[in-house]
Design a protein around this motif. Structure first.
Motif, PDB file in Angstrom:
ATOM      1  N   ARG A   1       0.846  -1.187   0.000  1.00 15.63           N
ATOM      2  CA  ARG A   1       0.000   0.000   0.000  1.00 15.63           C
ATOM      3  C   ARG A   1       0.880   1.235   0.000  1.00 15.63           C
ATOM      4  O   ARG A   1       1.948   1.250   0.623  1.00 15.63           O
ATOM      5  CB  ARG A   1      -0.917   0.015   1.230  1.00 15.63           C
ATOM      6  CG  ARG A   1      -1.915  -1.142   1.264  1.00 15.63           C
ATOM      7  CD  ARG A   1      -2.628  -1.218   2.595  1.00 15.63           C
ATOM      8  NE  ARG A   1      -3.506  -2.379   2.661  1.00 15.63           N
ATOM      9  CZ  ARG A   1      -4.009  -2.877   3.789  1.00 15.63           C
ATOM     10  NH1 ARG A   1      -3.707  -2.304   4.947  1.00 15.63           N
ATOM     11  NH2 ARG A   1      -4.789  -3.937   3.762  1.00 15.63           N
TER      12      ARG A   1
ATOM     13  N   THR B   1      -7.848   2.791  -3.131  1.00 12.20           N
ATOM     14  CA  THR B   1      -8.789   2.385  -2.090  1.00 12.20           C
ATOM     15  C   THR B   1      -9.680   3.565  -1.715  1.00 12.20           C
ATOM     16  O   THR B   1      -9.376   4.717  -2.051  1.00 12.20           O
ATOM     17  CB  THR B   1      -8.027   1.890  -0.849  1.00 12.20           C
ATOM     18  OG1 THR B   1      -7.245   2.973  -0.315  1.00 12.20           O
ATOM     19  CG2 THR B   1      -7.099   0.740  -1.216  1.00 12.20           C
TER      20      THR B   1
ATOM     21  N   GLU C   1      -3.042   0.366  -3.763  1.00  7.12           N
ATOM     22  CA  GLU C   1      -2.859  -0.980  -3.214  1.00  7.12           C
ATOM     23  C   GLU C   1      -2.565  -1.967  -4.331  1.00  7.12           C
ATOM     24  O   GLU C   1      -3.131  -1.890  -5.423  1.00  7.12           O
ATOM     25  CB  GLU C   1      -4.106  -1.414  -2.446  1.00  7.12           C
ATOM     26  CG  GLU C   1      -3.936  -2.714  -1.680  1.00  7.12           C
ATOM     27  CD  GLU C   1      -5.139  -3.002  -0.785  1.00  7.12           C
ATOM     28  OE1 GLU C   1      -4.945  -3.333   0.391  1.00  7.12           O
ATOM     29  OE2 GLU C   1      -6.284  -2.881  -1.273  1.00  7.12           O
TER      30      GLU C   1
END
Length: 256
Positions: free
Chosen positions: A165, A182, A188
């Motif tokens: 991430r 996200t 991600e």
């Protein structure tokens, strides 16, 4: 590392690993590694939390949180390290080892625009052997647990998951980014454990904030005012000097 992997795999347990990199607008930031073992690991190796030796990691500047029990009976541990810039972050990333191979955090400026990039080739192309360095293989005469892994038909994909991430300041550019955004604005990626390679890439452009848009025009006006003041003072001092010189000449003439 390979010893822990061997325990997990041969016990039919599972470990989830997450690398999280967060870059602030000024280029500093933090990175963390979170490893979560399922309840089977704790049942089969109850002393694993006490057996972890983390002195070298702490000495390298990492802050350790855990091991902490999870609600479902597993165990989670997090390692966090700050960084002062892209070069330090890259060095830290490259110290992590498999499956996070060849990572690089970049930062560059062009005029008022700052570009932040994050790239890497992540995965386990060598399977479990990727966790063993050449010195270990040479010392034991082969990859530890290799025969046991083969007998159990164990694969990294069956026992390990890994994710990356990243939070980059500015606007994420579709051209140069292959991660999933996200809901909280982070990028991600899922790292493959089947032997393939993820060529991770992310790119963001960071323009001056709207609230600070007045700063550049104001600095230009201030610079012009400074130049004008210096020019005025130069002329004024020159005028005073010449005036005094002329007055001095007239005085000497009268005296003569």
């Amino acid at each position: 590392m390979l010893a822990i992997v061997g325990i997990v795999v041969l016990s039919s347990c599972r470990v989830d690993i997450v690398l999280d990199v967060s870059v602030d607008p000024d280029g500093t930031g933090t990175m963390s590694i979170t490893a979560t073992a399922d309840a089977d690991v704790i049942q089969r190796v109850p002393t694993i939390a006490d057996d972890l030796v983390l002195d070298d990691i702490v000495d390298a500047g990492w802050v350790v949180d855990g091991p902490t029990p999870t609600p479902d009976g597993g165990l989670v541990i997090t390692f966090t390290h700050p960084f002062e810039g892209a070069d330090e972050a890259t060095n830290l990333l490259r110290s992590l080892g498999p499956p996070f191979a060849d990572p690089e955090l970049g930062r560059g400026e062009s005029g008022d625009v700052t570009t932040n990039t994050f790239t890497g080739k992540f995965g386990l192309p060598g399977g479990f052997a990727a966790f063993a360095d050449e010195e270990l293989i040479s010392a034991v005469g082969g990859v530890p647990f290799d025969e046991e892994f083969a007998a159990a038909n164990a694969t990294p994909a069956d026992s390990i998951t890994a994710a990356v991430r990243a939070t980059l300041p500015g606007e994420i550019l579709d051209d140069g980014t292959n991660g999933t955004v996200t809901p909280d604005g982070r990028l991600e990626w899922s790292v493959p454990m089947d032997g393939s390679i993820l060529e991770l890439s992310a790119r963001a452009e960071q323009a001056p904030s709207a609230g600070g848009s007045w700063a550049r025009p104001l600095s230009i006006v201030a610079l012009i005012a400074l130049v004008a003041w210096v020019a005025f003072m130069t002329v004024f001092i020159g005028y005073v000097t010449i005036a005094r010189w002329r007055r001095s000449r007239r005085y000497h003439r009268r005296a003569a």
